[in-house]
Write an enzyme that holds these catalytic residues in place. Structure first.
Site, PDB file in Angstrom:
ATOM      1  N   ARG A  89     -42.344 -51.257  57.394  1.00 15.12           N
ATOM      2  CA  ARG A  89     -42.902 -51.540  56.066  1.00 15.12           C
ATOM      3  C   ARG A  89     -44.432 -51.498  56.106  1.00 15.12           C
ATOM      4  O   ARG A  89     -45.051 -50.671  55.486  1.00 15.12           O
ATOM      5  CB  ARG A  89     -42.439 -52.924  55.587  1.00 15.12           C
ATOM      6  N   SER A 127     -35.515 -59.783  54.297  1.00 23.26           N
ATOM      7  CA  SER A 127     -34.348 -60.668  54.187  1.00 23.26           C
ATOM      8  C   SER A 127     -34.793 -62.118  53.990  1.00 23.26           C
ATOM      9  O   SER A 127     -34.195 -62.858  53.210  1.00 23.26           O
ATOM     10  CB  SER A 127     -33.500 -60.583  55.458  1.00 23.26           C
TER      11      SER A 127
END
Ligand code: PNS
Length: 164
Positions: A89, A127
């Site tokens: 990311r 998450s």
């Protein structure tokens, strides 16, 4: 060619699913493998995580979902994979991922780690953030597959002893 996409997946997010869909177009078979990361305390059991992923990738025929308790490189060798796929990311992921890729290279020089950049719309997604938002009753509809959304609210509701 076969590849392994490993992770904790606690739980699977739409960012993970995006990587799975893109990698499944490149490789003949992609093994999505749930590992327990000892440095993380997971909300879901390995079995629950596997079940949620299986449901979410049911429409992708060349994806196999599995779990393992051993070394990633051993799993990759056992299933005949030539590559490990990891999503990246931001720069903040890089140090951690770079160290793991180098250790895996040391353990199994024949295996390559391939990094795929996240799609821009999932740059902020993790998450742990999804779990935090859900724990306050926030909307996670666009962040996780439907199979995960339902189970996440159930799990958090059970933990807090109430319906969210
Ligand atoms: O989603 P995560 O928690 O960043 O995934 C980490 C994971 C599961 C890829 C890593 O902990 C792993 O590879 N575990 C398997 C055991 C292993 O091979 N450890 C050595 C890694 S260099």
């Amino acid at each position: 060619m076969k590849a392994v996409y490993p992770g904790s997946f606690d739980p699977l997010t739409n960012g993970h699913l995006d990587i799975i869909r893109r990698a499944a177009k490149i490789f003949d078979r992609l093994f999505v493998v749930v590992f327990d990361n000892p440095s993380k305390t997971c909300l879901f059991s390995v079995e629950e995580r596997v079940a949620m992923i299986r449901e979410s990738v049911a429409d992708i025929p060349n994806v196999t979902v599995d779990s393992s308790t051993g070394l990633l490189v051993d799993y990759a060798k056992k299933c005949g994979a030539c590559a490990i796929v990891k999503g990246l990311r931001a720069v903040s992921d890089f140090d951690y991922e770079f160290k793991m890729a180098l250790m895996n290279k040391k353990l199994a020089p024949e295996l390559e780690t391939l990094f795929m950049m996240t799609s821009l719309k999932y740059l902020y997604l993790s998450s742990s953030l999804v779990k935090e938002v859900a724990s306050y009753g926030g909307c996670i509809k666009d962040l996780v597959p439907p199979a995960v959304e339902e189970r996440l609210f159930q799990k958090i509701g059970n933990k807090l002893g109430k319906d969210i």
